[in-house]
Design an enzyme around this catalytic site. Structure first.
Site, PDB file in Angstrom:
ATOM      1  N   GLY A 531       3.495   1.512   5.709  1.00 49.80           N
ATOM      2  CA  GLY A 531       2.092   1.306   5.996  1.00 49.80           C
ATOM      3  C   GLY A 531       1.706   1.711   7.400  1.00 49.80           C
ATOM      4  N   ASP A 647       4.160  -9.337   3.622  1.00 46.30           N
ATOM      5  CA  ASP A 647       4.340  -8.072   2.917  1.00 46.30           C
ATOM      6  C   ASP A 647       5.674  -8.083   2.190  1.00 46.30           C
ATOM      7  OD1 ASP A 647       4.018  -4.531   3.776  1.00 46.30           O
ATOM      8  OD2 ASP A 647       3.508  -5.644   1.979  1.00 46.30           O
TER       9      ASP A 647
END
Ligand SMILES: *[C@@H]1O[C@H](CO)[C@@H](O)[C@H](O)[C@H]1NC(C)=O
Ligand SMILES: *[C@@H]1O[C@H](CO)[C@@H](O)[C@H](O)[C@H]1NC(C)=O
Ligand SMILES: *[C@@H]1O[C@H](CO)[C@@H](O)[C@H](O)[C@H]1NC(C)=O
Ligand SMILES: *[C@@H]1O[C@H](CO)[C@@H](O)[C@H](O)[C@H]1NC(C)=O
Ligand SMILES: *[C@@H]1O[C@H](CO)[C@@H](O)[C@H](O)[C@H]1NC(C)=O
Ligand SMILES: *[C@@H]1O[C@H](CO)[C@@H](O)[C@H](O)[C@H]1NC(C)=O
Ligand SMILES: *[C@@H]1O[C@H](CO)[C@@H](O)[C@H](O)[C@H]1NC(C)=O
Ligand SMILES: *[C@@H]1O[C@H](CO)[C@@H](O)[C@H](O)[C@H]1NC(C)=O
Ligand SMILES: *[C@@H]1O[C@H](CO)[C@@H](O)[C@H](O)[C@H]1NC(C)=O
Ligand SMILES: *[C@@H]1O[C@H](CO)[C@@H](O)[C@H](O)[C@H]1NC(C)=O
Ligand SMILES: *[C@@H]1O[C@H](CO)[C@@H](O)[C@H](O)[C@H]1NC(C)=O
Length: 836
Positions: A531, A647
């Site tokens: 990300g 996450d």
């Protein structure tokens, strides 16, 4: 008296002209809230909170009416020590290195008593100086240059009955050992002057690579001379003098032939070292030069010497001088056309630390030494032991009771071992009432609860404090009962190499960008993209394989995420969390260096992406599930305040050479305030497929969001499918599973590549555990420690099957069927998951 002169050009000068990095710096704003930091507006020095260096004292703010724009921010808070006679900061430094240690004090009427205190300042076991504040706005700075004789340094404040000790800031600077040399002693700063300064500015970092603080000083009997520009040539000698300091200088006025400088020590017995720095800043024309001789109190001291254009020269005494007054005279030589010049002066007095620190012993640094076996009982003889770090070894057996009998023990670090049984309750008591700093995390089979006799051995890691809380070690003691076994020699040596590069140990986590370029061979091998940026493979100088995660420049929110990740990782250790080797924070280049994990991430294994990745067996999957769950359990329940990963996904679960799971990527982590168990986060972050539906709607984040995502991870382990099954409908794994659950056929659910080689009971139990994690409402989800307990049961069932299977094979030879019946009995007992 013998003098030394150091001439530019004589030594190989690799002055770090662009060495504006702060590696080698520890800068602490005492009393600032834990976990915070900032760059000072004037110097850009990064100040951090003192919380990780001390565990005593209270943080206070100075009186608001004394705050002002001109006051450096590090003076606005203090740490005060109303309790205890002696309170110490502990720094892990590198033995043999030379440090400038500076402590700063401004009372600021923080306690509203308007009584400026006086107290003692100690370095390790010896008095360094006394601190006397005149009034609320008085700022006292104490500075010492000290060669580390041990791997630890303690800066201590001692209550002498004249008020509560406190401190505003602490700064440590790594110096090159070749400068400010003495026979054996340390140097306490008396004065450091930028002679002939035309401004009122004190000069320090970034002008001074070593962050020495130079005060402007001039006199009406001197003529100011200066260079119109600051030339880097002026710092080209081993003292790396700041060009701005060397640009300005003085010569005598009115054609006088001598330059006089006087210093009156407060104590005639103090022994001084003098450092004088010279460089020509005027163009004297052909054949023009300054020759002069230096006299001290009228006696010849050094000379004749001459000074050349833009060539810095440092003259310093090899032996000490003392007296009620020190008068330095620089006298023009008879054959010299030009008078003497002087650019800067430093005076230090000698601090002989009589009580030489007791030999640095194994006692303080047995950490990561490859120790195995049980703790030797000879330790119990060491009654004055105060500090014992046995962390990160392979010690086994019970934690001996005698440790709780060591009367002076203040720090006991047993983390990262294989201790079994329970922690002696007296140790727990001492840890609870604050008289002992105890770390026992990372001992998977050690029980730390008061009630350890319940059969279900649920492991609840407890961490006494995640900060490196070290307590003063007055006397290091030799532990003769323990034998070192340096099984990990290579790793240790590679660590030592970094330190030889001149880093502070506590800063050795920092890499420069150019080092990262070297490590990754110019970012050639891309391991993956995440990300916030890409991950590159590389090697450290010693051959250690690493993964370097570089933050993409575009990553808008990146900076914040990066910092939280780097800071978190340095504080949080668990055997199932990916180990951090270091990070780089150089302007726009931000990167994190992890230990390379030989087996990549769990997603790759489940998808069979790597061609030669063998299919993970059922037992391996369960072991990975248990390992990863323990990491999250640790983050949620072992850390104070709890850490939410935010996450959780299979590509963030890495596998090392032994397929042990290590959870990586704390990029989205936040420390959670412990008061409210939920926080409102500013933006929804996470990966599709793993997002807690409740969090997505309400933006309310808590540990149960991780539990949800981990449930998806478990389902992936069972089925081998990704969280979102690609296809024209992009089915979510939970939706894919539901109809199959109703069908009740476990083989239609479990990864077909296992060819049915699993215990169906264990599989059902795992599915059940996973499904329990994913209800829409977070209240219905279990906690991570419940998940860990359930997963361990799954693993036990599978291990039981494997054990029975191998036994049955063995027994088949002898035609005994007893155990194979046992095996059948297990396999037949298949049950459905409960609807939840
Ligand atoms: C003291 O530290 C605590 C915790 O780090 C912080 O919340 C508080 O604001 C600090 N107080 C002051 C006066 O700085
Ligand atoms: C505080 O003490 C310092 C040092 O003695 C002095 O220079 C300063 O003027 C004093 N300030 C006040 C406000 O009294
Ligand atoms: C230095 O400070 C003095 C006193 O505050 C002031 O008069 C003088 O102008 C200042 N000089 C410079 C160059 O700023
Ligand atoms: C220390 O100074 C010496 C002499 O100038 C130099 O050779 C050496 O490289 C310096 N060491 C470091 C670590 O900067
Ligand atoms: C310096 O020279 C000037 C002019 O020649 C004179 O007025 C002054 O007294 C002299 N100062 C000193 C300290 O000799
Ligand atoms: C004065 O300096 C010049 C230039 O460095 C040198 O050649 C000369 O020998 C010096 N004279 C004395 C007396 O040191
Ligand atoms: C320099 O001159 C002074 C005065 O003329 C004299 O006393 C001294 O001996 C001379 N020094 C040298 C080194 O010639
Ligand atoms: C534990 O020891 C191993 C091997 O010596 C080392 O690689 C690792 O970095 C150590 N971990 C900690 C937290 O010190
Ligand atoms: C105990 O040792 C481990 C591993 O070396 C370290 O991570 C941890 O910070 C230490 N704890 C304390 C309280 O010193
Ligand atoms: C802490 O507890 C231990 C054991 O109960 C006790 O010996 C010790 O005196 C206590 N210390 C403090 C500071 O309360
Ligand atoms: C001090 O630390 C260095 C680097 O970690 C290590 O090589 C050395 O053995 C340590 N010294 C002692 C006495 O433990």
């Amino acid at each position: 008296m013998e003098m030394l002169v150091v001439l530019a050009g004589f030594l190989a000068l690799t002055a770090t002209v662009d060495g504006q990095d702060q590696s080698g710096f520890i800068s602490i704003d005492c009393g600032m809230a834990e976990g915070t930091d900032y760059n000072d507006a004037t110097t850009s020095i990064l100040y951090t909170s003192d919380a990780q260096f001390i565990d005593t004292g209270t943080n206070k703010s100075i009186s608001p009416d004394l705050e002002s724009e001109n006051l450096p921010k590090y003076l606005s808070s203090v740490r005060a020590f109303p309790e205890g006679l002696k309170n110490c900061y502990t720094f892990k430094l590198v033995q043999g290195n030379k440090y400038l240690i500076r402590s700063v004090f401004m009372y600021g009427n923080y306690d509203s008593k308007n009584q400026a205190p006086e107290f003692g300042l100690y370095l390790n076991a010896d008095e360094w100086d006394s601190v006397k504040l005149e009034n609320s706005s008085d700022v006292v700075v104490k500075e010492i240059i000290h060669v580390q004789e041990t791997n630890y340094s303690h800066v201590c404040l001692v209550n002498t009955g004249l008020g509560t000790p406190f401190i505003s800031a602490l700064e440590l600077r790594l110096l090159n050992s070749t400068i400010y040399k003495t026979q054996s002693a340390s140097l306490v700063l008396a004065t450091r002057l930028d002679i002939g300064s035309t401004s009122n500015d004190t000069i320090r970092f970034k002008d001074d690579d070593y962050d020495r603080i130079w005060k402007p000083y001039t006199s009406s009997s001197w003529e100011l001379v200066s260079l119109r520009y600051a030339s880097d040539l002026l710092s080209a000698n081993p003292f790396i003098l700041p060009p701005r300091v060397m640009t300005t200088a003085v010569t005598p006025k009115n054609g006088s032939r001598s330059l006089e400088l006087q210093y009156d020590p407060d104590d005639a017995t103090k022994q001084f070292y003098v450092y004088m720095h010279f460089a020509e800043v005027e163009e004297l024309g052909d054949g023009g030069y300054r020759n002069f001789t230096i006299l001290l109190n009228g006696d010849f001291w050094y000379g004749p010497m001459s000074v050349q254009y833009l060539s810095p020269v440092t003259v310093y005494s090899q032996y000490t001088v003392s007296g009620t007054s020190l008068e330095l005279s620089l006298v023009q030589a008879n054959d010299s056309k030009f008078p003497p010049i002087l650019n800067a002066v430093e005076l230090y007095w000698v601090k002989e630390f009589l009580q030489s620190p007791t030999e640095q012993s194994d006692g303080e640094d047995l950490s990561s030494s490859g120790l195995s076996g049980k703790i030797d009982s000879s330790l119990s003889n060491l009654e004055s032991l105060q500090y014992l770090d046995l962390s990160n070894n392979s010690l086994t057996g019970e934690v001996p009771d005698f440790l709780s009998q060591l009367p002076l023990l203040k720090t006991l670090n047993l983390s990262g071992n294989e201790f079994t049984g329970s922690v002696p309750s007296l140790l727990i008591q001492r840890s609870k009432n604050g008289s002992l700093s105890l770390s026992v995390d990372g001992n998977p089979n050690l029980c730390v609860m008061a009630s350890c006799n319940n059969k279900k051995s649920v492991v609840i890691p407890v961490i006494a404090s995640i900060a490196v809380v070290l307590v003063l070690l007055i006397a290091f003691l030799i532990l003769w009962g323990l034998k070192r076994r340096r099984q990990q020699r290579q790793v240790l040596e590679s660590k030592a190499n970094y330190e030889e590069d001149g880093r502070l140990e506590s800063k050795n986590l920092q890499f420069t960008y150019s080092e990262l370029v070297n490590i990754t061979n110019n970012f050639q091998k891309v391991l993956g993209k995440g990300g916030f940026g890409s991950v590159y493979g590389g090697y450290l100088n010693d051959g250690t394989q690493v993964a370097v995660k570089m933050l993409s420049e575009q990553s808008a929110q990146g900076f914040k995420e990066f910092r939280s990740e780097a800071q978190l990782l340095t504080k949080v250790h668990h055997r199932n969390l990916a180990p951090l080797i270091g990070y780089c924070n150089e302007g726009r280049y931000k990167g994190i260096v992890y230990e390379y994990m030989a087996n990549g991430n769990l997603r790759e294994h489940l998808s069979g992406a790597g061609k030669d990745t063998p299919v993970l067996s059922w037992e391996q999957r369960l072991q990975i599930a248990v390992d990863a769950a323990q990491a999250f359990e640790y983050l949620h329940e072992g850390c104070k305040p709890p850490i939410i990963h935010r996450d959780v996904k299979t590509s963030n679960i890495l596998l090392d050479g032994k397929l042990q799971a290590k959870v990586a990527d704390f990029g989205l982590s936040r420390f959670m305030p412990s008061e409210s168990r939920t926080i409102v986060s500013t933006q929804v972050a996470g990966t599709p497929g793993y997002l807690d539906p409740e969090y997505y709607i309400s933006n309310n984040l808590n540990e149960k969001s991780d539990v949800y995502a981990f449930g998806i991870v478990l389902l992936e382990l069972v089925t081998g499918h990704p969280a979102i099954i690609p296809g024209h409908e992009n089915t979510h794994l939970v939706d894919w599973l539901s109809p199959r659950l109703a069908g009740g056929e476990i083989r239609s659910i479990v990864d077909s590549r296992l060819n049915g080689d699993f215990n169906p009971n264990s599989a059902w139990k795992l599915v059940e555990t996973a499904m329990a994690c994913v209800p829409r409402s977070s209240i219905q989800r279990p906690t991570m420690s419940q998940v860990v307990a359930d997963l361990k049961e799954c693993l036990q069932m599978e291990m039981h099957r494997n054990k029975s299977a191998s036994q049955s094979r063995t027994y088949q030879d002898t035609a005994s069927s007893a155990n194979s019946i046992d095996l059948f009995a297990v396999e037949l007992d298949v049950s459905m998951p409960h609807a939840r």
